[in-house]
Scaffold this active site. Structure first.
Site, PDB file in Angstrom:
ATOM      1  N   HIS A   1       0.871  -1.169   0.000  1.00 41.41           N
ATOM      2  CA  HIS A   1       0.000   0.000   0.000  1.00 41.41           C
ATOM      3  C   HIS A   1       0.906   1.216   0.000  1.00 41.41           C
ATOM      4  O   HIS A   1       1.736   1.368   0.896  1.00 41.41           O
ATOM      5  CB  HIS A   1      -0.910   0.006   1.242  1.00 41.41           C
ATOM      6  CG  HIS A   1      -1.824   1.194   1.258  1.00 41.41           C
ATOM      7  ND1 HIS A   1      -3.135   1.134   0.823  1.00 41.41           N
ATOM      8  CD2 HIS A   1      -1.620   2.483   1.615  1.00 41.41           C
ATOM      9  CE1 HIS A   1      -3.689   2.328   0.924  1.00 41.41           C
ATOM     10  NE2 HIS A   1      -2.789   3.170   1.401  1.00 41.41           N
ATOM     11  N   CYS A   2       0.777   2.057  -1.010  1.00 43.21           N
ATOM     12  CA  CYS A   2       1.671   3.207  -1.142  1.00 43.21           C
ATOM     13  C   CYS A   2       0.951   4.488  -0.742  1.00 43.21           C
ATOM     14  O   CYS A   2       0.042   4.933  -1.462  1.00 43.21           O
ATOM     15  CB  CYS A   2       2.162   3.306  -2.579  1.00 43.21           C
ATOM     16  SG  CYS A   2       3.390   4.600  -2.810  1.00 43.21           S
ATOM     17  N   PRO A   3       1.325   5.115   0.372  1.00 40.15           N
ATOM     18  CA  PRO A   3       0.653   6.359   0.744  1.00 40.15           C
ATOM     19  C   PRO A   3       0.974   7.509  -0.216  1.00 40.15           C
ATOM     20  O   PRO A   3       0.158   8.420  -0.377  1.00 40.15           O
ATOM     21  CB  PRO A   3       1.182   6.661   2.151  1.00 40.15           C
ATOM     22  CG  PRO A   3       2.397   5.835   2.308  1.00 40.15           C
ATOM     23  CD  PRO A   3       2.323   4.707   1.360  1.00 40.15           C
TER      24      PRO A   3
ATOM     25  N   GLY B   1      -1.536   7.176  -2.677  1.00 46.92           N
ATOM     26  CA  GLY B   1      -2.867   7.126  -2.071  1.00 46.92           C
ATOM     27  C   GLY B   1      -3.682   5.923  -2.472  1.00 46.92           C
ATOM     28  O   GLY B   1      -4.909   5.982  -2.578  1.00 46.92           O
ATOM     29  N   ASN B   2      -3.025   4.781  -2.729  1.00 46.33           N
ATOM     30  CA  ASN B   2      -3.755   3.595  -3.192  1.00 46.33           C
ATOM     31  C   ASN B   2      -2.878   2.370  -2.957  1.00 46.33           C
ATOM     32  O   ASN B   2      -1.676   2.485  -2.704  1.00 46.33           O
ATOM     33  CB  ASN B   2      -4.039   3.740  -4.691  1.00 46.33           C
ATOM     34  CG  ASN B   2      -5.245   2.934  -5.143  1.00 46.33           C
ATOM     35  OD1 ASN B   2      -5.843   2.183  -4.370  1.00 46.33           O
ATOM     36  ND2 ASN B   2      -5.594   3.068  -6.406  1.00 46.33           N
TER      37      ASN B   2
END
Lengths: 388, 159
Positions: free
Chosen positions: A168-170, A173-174
């Site tokens: 999950h890559c902040p 944002g997804n």
């Protein structure tokens, strides 16, 4: 009065989707809830490039070549396109099991486990499959009520199972999964190139200007650019280039970040990666040039809870329970029966037409959304009671 | 066979849902979309094994065609990359074209083979490509005996 005739607001499938996602543009855009860091990413990219185009490009275009800002512009547009594509795509979210499927799986598990003595914990829910002569364990997801396919994982931030889950890559944002991994990789690669390009031409610009008018006066002439641009580029360079290198390594081995962190195929216990083709080129081609997978999590159409006024182009339910039960309870007249079965037989044809009418994307088809919790199930029953 | 329906229309006239059978994915070749061809026991009295196997094998072939990594997928991928994937907004991907073919095939199979036997196949895309759901219908006259065993048919009759 037939329930089919009661008109209500059309509820889209994605509106009923469990999980912590936010949607835009009628379900076409799907992101995680926390978007703050994504806005920061956008700001940094656009801000840095804006300063470069405003302060350095005019000088470089005149004294060096107009191709310099043009190439930077193309690269910048590509980076933004890849970022938006990664952030807005469905990463490969698996829809949760409908009640019948969940019950069916539970029955299979109970049959496999046999009777558990009272007081003892039941055995963990694991299914073994053999993939290319390697035993892979499929874990059961208690939230989604499914046995996760190989390489899928449950993201606790988005509360969804994602196929070929990477991480999950902040920053985008997804989640990064099967459907958007190649966009994520191209984003990091193009961002690395853009950062190197801007950093290099920042230095070229300073050197050329210093030759003309001295170093100190050069810094005075463009005070905003140098601290901001150079510092951002310097730190971005190390992190993004490092990340790109890491993902290039993963792609060449056909591994995900999740598998790398867990050490799934590290060679311990003679576990080899069964998904790798043992050929770097083939692995790269599969990940980057593979087919564009369809979206399976949400589909435009009627939710089984909301009932509309007859068949409309946008709302085609293919839930047999729904359609059959409707025509049963209200003891339909022959006319209503005829219209119900016309709807049924031609529904998939209209579905194809409706997906054309709605224009892009044609990835979405009608389906029943999974019920997330016992509360939803209760809602369904209450609705049914009210109608009756 | 216990119940016979001549076509999809008759199925809707006089059928109630008895149970659902789920055909699981076959992961023996990796993560490609492929379904098990093992014949479920619940369909033993409803349909011939050969017909069922043909349906599942044809679906597997369609999915293999959609996910094939070869010249056409490379070309599509490179062209799309060169246009920053904007072309996907206007063009239908190969996978989507095959999915339409699959949908048409399933409808065709339902109309010709499954509905007359009181069965209905749901397109796997509607179940997240995890299972092929086959709904088993009973004649309403005999549904009283089977409704007790199935929670779905009891809930639907309670509406």
């Amino acid at each position: 009065m037939s329930a089919v005739m009661v008109s209500r607001k059309v509820t889209r499938k994605w509106e009923k989707l469990p999980g912590k996602n936010t949607f835009c543009c009628d379900g076409r855009v799907m992101m995680a809830r926390q978007k703050g860091v994504f806005y920061l990413t956008l700001f940094l990219i656009i801000g840095t490039c804006a300063l470069f185009f405003a302060f350095e490009c005019p000088y470089l275009a005149v004294h060096l070549s107009p191709a310099v800002p043009m190439f930077a512009a193309v690269l910048f547009l590509f980076v933004v396109a890849m970022l938006l594509r990664t952030s807005f795509s469905d990463p490969g979210v698996l829809p949760r099991a409908l009640p019948e499927e969940a019950t069916f799986i539970e029955m299979e598990i109970e049959a496999a486990n046999g009777s558990v003595p009272a007081g003892q914990r039941p055995p963990p829910r694991i299914r073994n499959v053999q993939i290319n002569s390697q035993i892979v364990k499929l874990k059961y997801c208690y939230t989604c009520k499914i046995f996760r396919p190989p390489r899928a994982s449950h993201c606790s931030i988005c509360d969804n199972c994602v196929e070929r889950f990477d991480h999950h890559c902040p920053w985008v944002g997804n989640c990064v999964g099967k459907r958007n991994y190649r966009y994520f990789y191209l984003f990091t690669l193009s961002l690395s190139l853009l950062t190197i390009y801007i950093f290099a031409f920042d230095i070229v610009h300073v050197v050329m200007r210093s030759v003309d008018s001295g170093f100190v006066s050069t810094l005075k002439e463009s005070p905003g650019t140098y601290p901001f641009d150079v510092v951002i580029c310097f730190f971005t360079l190390w992190s993004v280039v490092g990340l790109t290198g890491f993902h290039t390594y993963l792609i060449s081995l056909n591994q995900t970040t999740n598998e790398d962190i867990k050490g799934s195929w590290s060679g311990k216990n003679r576990l080899q990666n069964p998904y790798s083709h043992k050929n770097i080129m083939r692995n790269c081609c599969e990940v980057l040039c593979g087919p564009a997978y369809p979206r399976v999590s949400t589909v435009k159409g009627r939710s089984p809870i909301a009932k509309e006024n007859g068949p409309t182009p946008k709302s085609k339910s293919i839930n047999p329970t729904e359609t059959i039960s409707n025509s049963k309870e209200q003891d339909p007249t022959p006319k209503e029966k005829a219209s119900a079965l016309k709807e049924r037989v031609s529904c998939s044809k209209e579905k194809r037409q409706s997906s054309k009418e709605q224009g892009p994307p044609p990835k979405e088809k009608a389906s029943a959304p999974p019920l997330a919790s016992p509360d939803d199930l209760t809602d369904t029953f209450l609705e049914k009671e009210r109608v009756h | 066979m216990a119940t016979e329906f001549h076509n999809l229309q008759e199925l809707h006239h006089s059928a109630s849902l008895a149970t659902k059978v789920f055909i699981q994915r076959d992961y023996s070749e990796g993560t490609i979309c492929k379904f098990q061809t093992k014949f479920p026991a619940e369909l033993d009295s409803r349909i011939e094994r050969a017909l069922f196997e043909i349906t599942v094998k044809t679906l597997n072939d369609y999915y293999a065609e959609a996910e094939k990594i070869g010249g056409q997928s490379y070309l599509e991928g490179c062209l799309a990359c060169a246009t920053a994937y904007v072309i996907f907004l206007c063009m239908e991907t190969r996978y989507e074209k095959v999915l339409k073919k699959i949908s048409k095939y399933i409808q065709d199979q339902n109309e010709k083979i499954y509905a007359p036997r009181g069965l209905l196949i749901t397109d796997p895309i509607e179940r997240g490509m995890r299972v092929i759901e086959i709904s088993v219908f009973e004649d309403r006259g005999s549904s009283a005996s089977s409704s007790g065993s199935s929670s779905t048919s009891s809930s639907s009759s309670g509406r």
